[in-house]
Design an enzyme around this catalytic site. Structure first.
Site, mmCIF file in Angstrom:
data_model
loop_
_atom_site.group_PDB
_atom_site.id
_atom_site.type_symbol
_atom_site.label_atom_id
_atom_site.label_comp_id
_atom_site.label_asym_id
_atom_site.label_seq_id
_atom_site.Cartn_x
_atom_site.Cartn_y
_atom_site.Cartn_z
ATOM 1 N N CYS A 1 -31.735 -31.947 6.913
ATOM 2 C CA CYS A 1 -31.880 -31.533 5.513
ATOM 3 C C CYS A 1 -30.480 -31.383 4.926
ATOM 4 C CB CYS A 1 -32.714 -30.254 5.397
ATOM 5 S SG CYS A 1 -32.026 -28.809 6.235
ATOM 6 N N ASN B 1 -29.081 -27.435 6.636
ATOM 7 C CA ASN B 1 -29.444 -27.167 8.041
ATOM 8 C C ASN B 1 -29.646 -25.677 8.312
ATOM 9 O OD1 ASN B 1 -28.020 -27.699 11.388
ATOM 10 N ND2 ASN B 1 -30.135 -27.891 10.755
ATOM 11 N N CYS C 1 -32.633 -24.137 6.465
ATOM 12 C CA CYS C 1 -34.033 -23.850 6.090
ATOM 13 C C CYS C 1 -35.003 -24.893 6.646
ATOM 14 C CB CYS C 1 -34.192 -23.757 4.572
ATOM 15 S SG CYS C 1 -33.293 -22.386 3.813
ATOM 16 N N ARG C 2 -35.034 -26.067 6.030
ATOM 17 C CA ARG C 2 -36.097 -27.031 6.337
ATOM 18 C C ARG C 2 -35.950 -27.700 7.695
ATOM 19 N NH1 ARG C 2 -35.215 -30.333 1.011
ATOM 20 N NH2 ARG C 2 -33.107 -29.586 1.503
ATOM 21 N N SER C 3 -34.770 -28.243 8.000
ATOM 22 C CA SER C 3 -34.671 -28.963 9.277
ATOM 23 C C SER C 3 -34.723 -28.026 10.488
ATOM 24 C CB SER C 3 -33.449 -29.897 9.324
ATOM 25 O OG SER C 3 -32.241 -29.214 9.167
ATOM 26 N N ASP D 1 -37.237 -27.851 -1.180
ATOM 27 C CA ASP D 1 -36.162 -26.946 -0.759
ATOM 28 C C ASP D 1 -36.531 -25.514 -1.145
ATOM 29 O OD1 ASP D 1 -33.841 -25.592 -0.267
ATOM 30 O OD2 ASP D 1 -32.552 -26.977 -1.363
HETATM 31 P P1 4NP Z 1 -31.961 -26.621 3.547
HETATM 32 O O1 4NP Z 1 -31.840 -25.622 2.283
HETATM 33 O O2 4NP Z 1 -31.360 -27.945 3.096
HETATM 34 O O3 4NP Z 1 -33.424 -26.702 3.754
HETATM 35 O O4 4NP Z 1 -31.204 -25.964 4.667
HETATM 36 C C1 4NP Z 1 -30.641 -25.391 1.617
HETATM 37 C C2 4NP Z 1 -29.784 -24.433 2.090
HETATM 38 C C3 4NP Z 1 -28.597 -24.174 1.420
HETATM 39 C C4 4NP Z 1 -28.295 -24.880 0.284
HETATM 40 C C5 4NP Z 1 -29.146 -25.849 -0.182
HETATM 41 C C6 4NP Z 1 -30.324 -26.102 0.488
HETATM 42 N N1 4NP Z 1 -27.093 -24.604 -0.417
HETATM 43 O O5 4NP Z 1 -26.882 -25.198 -1.464
HETATM 44 O O6 4NP Z 1 -26.289 -23.785 0.053
#
Ligand code: 4NP
Length: 169
Positions: free
Chosen positions: A9, A12, A14-16, A125
Site C-alpha cells: 500500500c 505500509n 494500514c492496508r498492506s 485508505d
Molecule cells: P496505508 O495508509 O497506505 O494503508 O498504510 C496510509 C498511511 C499513511 C499515509 C497514507 C496512507 N500517510 O499519508 O501518511
C-alpha cells in the site's frame, strides 16, 4: 519452493499490514505456513520503521488477527524476490508497475482482482477516516485473502503413482 507474496500500500501501516496478517492467518489455518513467504511494504517512506497504525492493530486484534509488521519501503530486489506483488489500490498499482523491471511486471497485480464480492476495486485508505474504515478494510482483506489462497496455493495432492506405495492389485 515456497510461494512468495508481497502486499503493498502507500504507508505500509494500514492496508498492506492488514492484508499480510489476514493472508498469513488463512495460510496457517489451511496448514500451509511452510509453503509461503509473506511480507508487506509501502510505496511511500513516511512511516518506515514504525509498527502498523494503532487503530488497525486494535481492530485486527479484536478479530483474532495479529498485525506485527514494521513499515518498510518497496525495494528494487522485491520485484525479483517475490512471485506475486499485490497492490492495495490502483494508485499503488501504477507506482509499482512503473518501478518494476519489464521482466517482472506481470507479477504486479491489483489485490482486489481476487475479491470474490467486488473485484477490481481499491482497498479504501482508512488513514484519515473513522473506525468503520478499518473494519471495512478488515472485511475486504479477509475475504480476498481466502480467494487469493485458493488461487495461489500449491497443489496439495500427490498423485498416487508418485507415492512409491505398493499397488492394491
Ligand atoms: P496505508 O495508509 O497506505 O494503508 O498504510 C496510509 C498511511 C499513511 C499515509 C497514507 C496512507 N500517510 O499519508 O501518511
Amino acid at each position: 519452493m515456497p510461494v512468495r507474496i508481497l502486499f503493498v500500500c502507500l504507508g505500509n501501516i494500514c492496508r498492506s499490514p492488514a492484508a499480510e496478517a489476514a493472508f498469513a492467518h488463512a495460510v496457517a489455518k489451511a496448514g500451509l505456513a511452510n509453503h509461503f513467504v509473506i511480507d508487506s511494504a509501502g510505496t511511500g517512506r513516511w512511516h518506515v520503521g514504525e509498527p502498523a497504525d494503532e487503530r488497525m492493530r486494535q481492530a485486527a486484534t479484536a478479530r483474532g488477527l495479529e498485525v506485527t509488521s514494521i513499515a518498510r519501503e518497496v525495494r528494487a530486489e522485491d520485484f525479483e524476490r517475490f512471485d506475486h506483488i499485490l497492490a492495495m489500490d490502483r494508485d499503488n498499482l501504477r507506482t509499482l508497475t512503473a518501478r518494476a523491471p519489464a521482466s517482472h511486471r506481470a507479477k504486479v497485480r491489483l489485490f482486489r482482482d481476487f475479491d470474490p464480492v467486488a473485484p477490481g476495486l481499491d482497498v479504501p485508505d482508512p488513514y484519515y477516516g473513522g473506525p468503520e474504515g478499518f473494519e471495512d478494510v478488515l472485511d475486504i482483506v479477509t475475504r480476498t485473502s481466502l480467494s487469493l489462497l485458493e488461487t495461489v496455493k500449491p497443489s496439495s495432492r500427490v498423485p498416487p503413482a508418485d507415492r512409491g506405495e505398493p499397488s492394491q492389485a
